[in-house]
Design a protein around this motif. Sequence first.
Motif, PDB file in Angstrom:
ATOM      1  N   ARG A   1      -8.624  -0.154 -14.546  1.00  0.00           N
ATOM      2  CA  ARG A   1      -9.475  -1.495 -14.938  1.00  0.00           C
ATOM      3  C   ARG A   1     -10.813  -1.432 -14.645  1.00  0.00           C
ATOM      4  O   ARG A   1     -11.780  -2.021 -15.298  1.00  0.00           O
ATOM      5  CB  ARG A   1      -8.607  -2.659 -14.226  1.00  0.00           C
ATOM      6  CG  ARG A   1      -9.425  -3.895 -14.747  1.00  0.00           C
ATOM      7  CD  ARG A   1      -8.252  -4.969 -14.173  1.00  0.00           C
ATOM      8  NE  ARG A   1      -8.039  -5.132 -12.731  1.00  0.00           N
ATOM      9  CZ  ARG A   1      -7.075  -4.935 -11.816  1.00  0.00           C
ATOM     10  NH1 ARG A   1      -5.973  -4.367 -12.469  1.00  0.00           N
ATOM     11  NH2 ARG A   1      -7.048  -4.772 -10.597  1.00  0.00           N
TER      12      ARG A   1
ATOM     13  N   GLN B   1      -5.648  -0.497 -10.986  1.00  0.00           N
ATOM     14  CA  GLN B   1      -6.997  -1.251 -10.713  1.00  0.00           C
ATOM     15  C   GLN B   1      -8.186  -0.026 -10.800  1.00  0.00           C
ATOM     16  O   GLN B   1      -9.162  -0.534 -11.171  1.00  0.00           O
ATOM     17  CB  GLN B   1      -6.957  -1.483  -9.183  1.00  0.00           C
ATOM     18  CG  GLN B   1      -8.461  -2.249  -8.841  1.00  0.00           C
ATOM     19  CD  GLN B   1      -8.508  -2.534  -7.294  1.00  0.00           C
ATOM     20  OE1 GLN B   1      -7.643  -2.582  -6.482  1.00  0.00           O
ATOM     21  NE2 GLN B   1      -9.841  -2.959  -6.898  1.00  0.00           N
TER      22      GLN B   1
ATOM     23  N   ALA C   1     -12.321  -0.322  -5.083  1.00  0.00           N
ATOM     24  CA  ALA C   1     -13.464  -0.660  -5.948  1.00  0.00           C
ATOM     25  C   ALA C   1     -14.753   0.420  -5.351  1.00  0.00           C
ATOM     26  O   ALA C   1     -15.518   0.681  -6.035  1.00  0.00           O
ATOM     27  CB  ALA C   1     -13.929  -2.025  -5.514  1.00  0.00           C
TER      28      ALA C   1
ATOM     29  N   GLU D   1      -7.742  -3.716  -2.830  1.00  0.00           N
ATOM     30  CA  GLU D   1      -8.721  -3.892  -3.570  1.00  0.00           C
ATOM     31  C   GLU D   1     -10.457  -3.638  -3.256  1.00  0.00           C
ATOM     32  O   GLU D   1     -10.999  -2.795  -4.168  1.00  0.00           O
ATOM     33  CB  GLU D   1      -8.896  -5.414  -3.759  1.00  0.00           C
ATOM     34  CG  GLU D   1      -7.604  -5.920  -4.669  1.00  0.00           C
ATOM     35  CD  GLU D   1      -7.609  -7.216  -5.212  1.00  0.00           C
ATOM     36  OE1 GLU D   1      -8.694  -7.956  -5.165  1.00  0.00           O
ATOM     37  OE2 GLU D   1      -6.597  -7.675  -5.614  1.00  0.00           O
ATOM     38  N   ARG D   2     -10.838  -3.895  -2.107  1.00  0.00           N
ATOM     39  CA  ARG D   2     -11.830  -3.427  -1.720  1.00  0.00           C
ATOM     40  C   ARG D   2     -12.310  -1.848  -1.478  1.00  0.00           C
ATOM     41  O   ARG D   2     -13.288  -1.523  -1.918  1.00  0.00           O
ATOM     42  CB  ARG D   2     -12.343  -4.207  -0.528  1.00  0.00           C
ATOM     43  CG  ARG D   2     -12.645  -5.706  -0.591  1.00  0.00           C
ATOM     44  CD  ARG D   2     -13.156  -6.582   0.721  1.00  0.00           C
ATOM     45  NE  ARG D   2     -14.260  -6.075   1.289  1.00  0.00           N
ATOM     46  CZ  ARG D   2     -15.000  -6.260   2.165  1.00  0.00           C
ATOM     47  NH1 ARG D   2     -14.450  -7.216   3.082  1.00  0.00           N
ATOM     48  NH2 ARG D   2     -16.293  -5.935   2.733  1.00  0.00           N
TER      49      ARG D   2
ATOM     50  N   ARG E   1      -0.184  -0.854  -8.705  1.00  0.00           N
ATOM     51  CA  ARG E   1      -1.358  -1.922  -8.780  1.00  0.00           C
ATOM     52  C   ARG E   1      -2.579  -0.932  -8.545  1.00  0.00           C
ATOM     53  O   ARG E   1      -3.563  -1.268  -9.073  1.00  0.00           O
ATOM     54  CB  ARG E   1      -1.052  -2.990  -7.885  1.00  0.00           C
ATOM     55  CG  ARG E   1      -0.041  -4.109  -8.797  1.00  0.00           C
ATOM     56  CD  ARG E   1      -0.268  -5.441  -7.969  1.00  0.00           C
ATOM     57  NE  ARG E   1       0.089  -5.349  -6.594  1.00  0.00           N
ATOM     58  CZ  ARG E   1       1.068  -5.483  -5.919  1.00  0.00           C
ATOM     59  NH1 ARG E   1       2.044  -5.676  -6.977  1.00  0.00           N
ATOM     60  NH2 ARG E   1       1.273  -5.538  -4.632  1.00  0.00           N
ATOM     61  N   LEU E   2      -2.446  -0.163  -7.575  1.00  0.00           N
ATOM     62  CA  LEU E   2      -3.800   0.344  -7.049  1.00  0.00           C
ATOM     63  C   LEU E   2      -4.124   1.419  -7.989  1.00  0.00           C
ATOM     64  O   LEU E   2      -5.441   1.254  -8.495  1.00  0.00           O
ATOM     65  CB  LEU E   2      -3.481   1.366  -5.999  1.00  0.00           C
ATOM     66  CG  LEU E   2      -4.491   2.214  -5.210  1.00  0.00           C
ATOM     67  CD1 LEU E   2      -4.134   2.617  -3.640  1.00  0.00           C
ATOM     68  CD2 LEU E   2      -4.586   3.643  -6.065  1.00  0.00           C
TER      69      LEU E   2
END
Length: 349
Positions: free
Chosen positions: A236, A233, A194, A190-191, A229-230
């Motif tokens: 998103r 993300q 991002a 996630e980090r 999911r990557l």
Amino acid sequence: MANGHAVFDWHFQVLEVMPICTPMTEPASNRTIAQASVETVDQARPERNRKPDWIRVKAPGSKGYGETRQLMRDLKLNTVCEEAACPNIGECWTKKHATVMILGDVCTRACAFCNVKTGMPRMVDASEPGHVGEAAAQMGLEHIVITSVDRDDLPDGGAGQFVKVIRALREQTPSTTIEILTPDFRNKMERAVAAIVEAGPDVYNHNLETVPRLYPTIRPGARYYASLRLLEQVKRLNPMIFTKSGIMLGLGEERLEVHQVMDDMRSAQIDFLTMGQYLQPTPKHTKVMEFVTPKAFDAYGAIARAKGFLQVASSPLTRSSYHAGEDFAQMKAAREAQLAKAAARTGAA
């Protein structure tokens, strides 16, 4: 390795046969033993998987190829073109196109299909981002692809180096569009994602590589749904970044499994799908189970387009970064046409 499509013919390993001492008049029993020994070695020797005509390419050797190779050496840059032994290296390097592989040439994982070295990588090269920008400037690139090895040893999985490379390219060659092909950043996704999305690449690529059933043997260090999911993300966080993913065919996947992967990708809003033939790099790597015909690749491509991908590349020699610049331009045009059509419908309503 983030890309990992490994190719080219592999060589036989020669197995030694212990000589059997026999008298000049050899008894039948000894002849039987000797014959059995030879047969055993023949069975142990790996069977050469002959490539069909449609997968063959000319050996590289043009002037442009030599110039690109020398530039990579001068700037101490690694390329996935060489490390994964891409079959298109002669064509791409002749045109001064290269896919730069950052974070070294040693991967912390050992996927069954990938030709990149496995082991403990060296320290991250602080000069690498500047060298990538310099290479893009010298080659006059309109579009560049940046990939990397897996770096599970780093706290951020190497995401910070991707960010620095993107920033260096924006500074040195602001008109160059940037495509990245990243690992899955296991346990730190996630980090990492991002940070990279905030840096603003034009295309974010992460390959699923194969169907879920084959992950335990083909891609044991990764998880199929984590990779999905990557990519979800990325969309998103910034819906305007194009997302891209690819799979290899010929590993033993079933047709309906490939269709399911397409559906999963579309559910994750992936814009661009690439499909190419897996080729075994060495006898230690997983075998080619099937050479998929160009006609079958065309059929897969037609199905993918019907499922709604903005761009599809499907052929035996397709690789993640093959014709990436041309494909990006077509994908961008397809999105603009799609948005214009939606606006026209809204105006008519």
